[in-house]
Scaffold this motif. Structure first.
Motif, short mmCIF file in Angstrom:
data_model
loop_
_atom_site.label_atom_id
_atom_site.label_comp_id
_atom_site.label_asym_id
_atom_site.label_seq_id
_atom_site.Cartn_x
_atom_site.Cartn_y
_atom_site.Cartn_z
N ILE A 175 0.98 -1.20 0.02
CA ILE A 175 0.02 -0.06 -0.04
C ILE A 175 0.95 1.22 0.10
O ILE A 175 0.77 2.10 -0.72
N GLU A 176 2.05 1.21 0.96
CA GLU A 176 2.85 2.53 0.85
C GLU A 176 3.50 2.82 -0.40
O GLU A 176 3.86 3.62 -0.81
N ALA A 177 4.07 1.53 -1.15
CA ALA A 177 4.61 1.42 -2.24
C ALA A 177 3.94 1.97 -3.36
O ALA A 177 4.26 2.90 -4.40
N VAL A 178 2.59 1.68 -3.59
CA VAL A 178 1.68 2.08 -4.34
C VAL A 178 1.35 3.73 -4.20
O VAL A 178 1.30 4.53 -5.27
N GLY A 179 1.00 3.92 -3.00
CA GLY A 179 0.74 5.45 -2.51
C GLY A 179 2.10 6.41 -2.99
O GLY A 179 1.83 7.29 -3.29
N ALA A 180 3.45 5.77 -2.64
CA ALA A 180 4.37 6.55 -3.02
C ALA A 180 4.80 6.35 -4.65
O ALA A 180 6.13 7.39 -5.01
N GLY A 181 4.05 5.77 -5.41
CA GLY A 181 4.26 5.56 -6.83
C GLY A 181 5.49 4.87 -7.22
O GLY A 181 5.85 4.96 -8.33
N ASP A 223 0.86 10.02 9.15
CA ASP A 223 1.74 9.77 7.99
C ASP A 223 0.84 8.41 7.61
O ASP A 223 1.08 8.11 6.16
N THR A 224 0.71 7.46 8.38
CA THR A 224 -0.22 6.17 8.10
C THR A 224 -1.22 6.43 7.32
O THR A 224 -1.79 6.03 6.09
N ARG A 225 -2.17 7.32 8.00
CA ARG A 225 -3.21 7.87 7.08
C ARG A 225 -3.17 8.27 5.70
O ARG A 225 -3.77 8.17 4.87
N ALA A 226 -2.26 9.14 5.61
CA ALA A 226 -1.91 9.86 4.41
C ALA A 226 -1.44 8.81 3.40
O ALA A 226 -1.92 8.90 2.15
#
Length: 249
Positions: A114-120, A142-145
């Protein structure tokens, strides 16, 4: 399959738990659900041709996909469902197609993806809904964002429905307190316990109609795949072999 469980006959469990979420012979009963959904980088917009699990193998998504290891039970379960619905050959072609679209070797857990996709770092992944729900409900900004940066797709809504994984319980053959064990499982289907699964762990209730609020903020109800969950166990070994042949580490 190891012959550890004993059949349970319970009017409460048979009434509360839908057929597809319990063993045909009463060896276990599903108590909560999480859907295996597609996520994408919201900032880049929703990718075209991404409505079904099959679409993940489309060459148009080459270099776009992050995935966790094939040894993870969630991915094994999904492939087991594809085997049941479409057959072994189609399942293997799908796995090879998805691997060909990997942006990087399979790694991390659902939260990391999820973090990787959110960060592009990659554009698409597969995750369980309760990871998204936990992150969106986190006290850490930061987790919510990070979770707010991904869009959600419930696959196969015009077909068989979205794959769900379950948590459940059964009674062992040599359980010393069998009647109380059955009563405890029945209790876990009560409205109070079902709401606890939703409110505390962001899972969907196994008992229909208990909660009117989605455990994943911003989403509504969805059509779920009603394949009997026992088929997922039966097809697990074949799913692992297919992953190995496809090079999905």
């Amino acid at each position: 399959e190891k012959n550890l469980f004993s059949p349970v006959q319970s009017d409460i469990l048979e009434k509360r738990i839908p057929d597809h979420l319990r063993h045909p012979e009463g060896l276990w009963f599903g108590l909560s659900k999480r859907a295996r959904i597609i996520i994408y980088t919201k900032a880049d917009g929703r990718p075209e041709k991404l409505e079904t699990y099959d679409d993940l193998a489309d060459p148009s998504h080459k270099g776009d996909i992050c995935m966790r290891s094939s040894s993870n039970i969630y991915n094994i379960s999904l492939l087991a469902s594809i085997i049941e619905h479409e057959g072994k050959e189609a399942a293997e072609n799908w796995a090879k197609g998805v691997v060909a679209n990997f942006a990087r070797p399979a790694q991390g857990n659902d939260t990391a993806n999820i973090e990787a996709v959110g960060a592009g770092e990659c554009r698409i992944s597969l995750v369980n809904t309760y990871y998204v729900g936990r992150m969106l409900g986190s006290e850490n900004a930061d987790t919510r964002a990070a979770a707010e940066k991904v869009g959600l797709i419930f696959p196969n809504q015009d077909g068989r429905g979205t794959h769900v994984n379950i948590s459940g319980a059964g009674v062992l053959k040599h359980a010393p307190n069998r009647e109380n064990a059955i009563r405890f499982i029945e209790f876990l289907t009560s409205d109070w316990a079902q709401l606890a699964f939703t409110e505390q762990n962001h899972e969907y209730t196994a008992v229909p109609g208990v909660s009117e609020t989605s455990p994943v903020p911003g989403t509504d109800g969805f059509r779920e795949d009603e394949i009997n969950a026992s088929a997922l166990g039966v097809n697990q070994a074949e799913a692992v072999r297919i992953f190995d042949r496809a090079g999905w580490q």
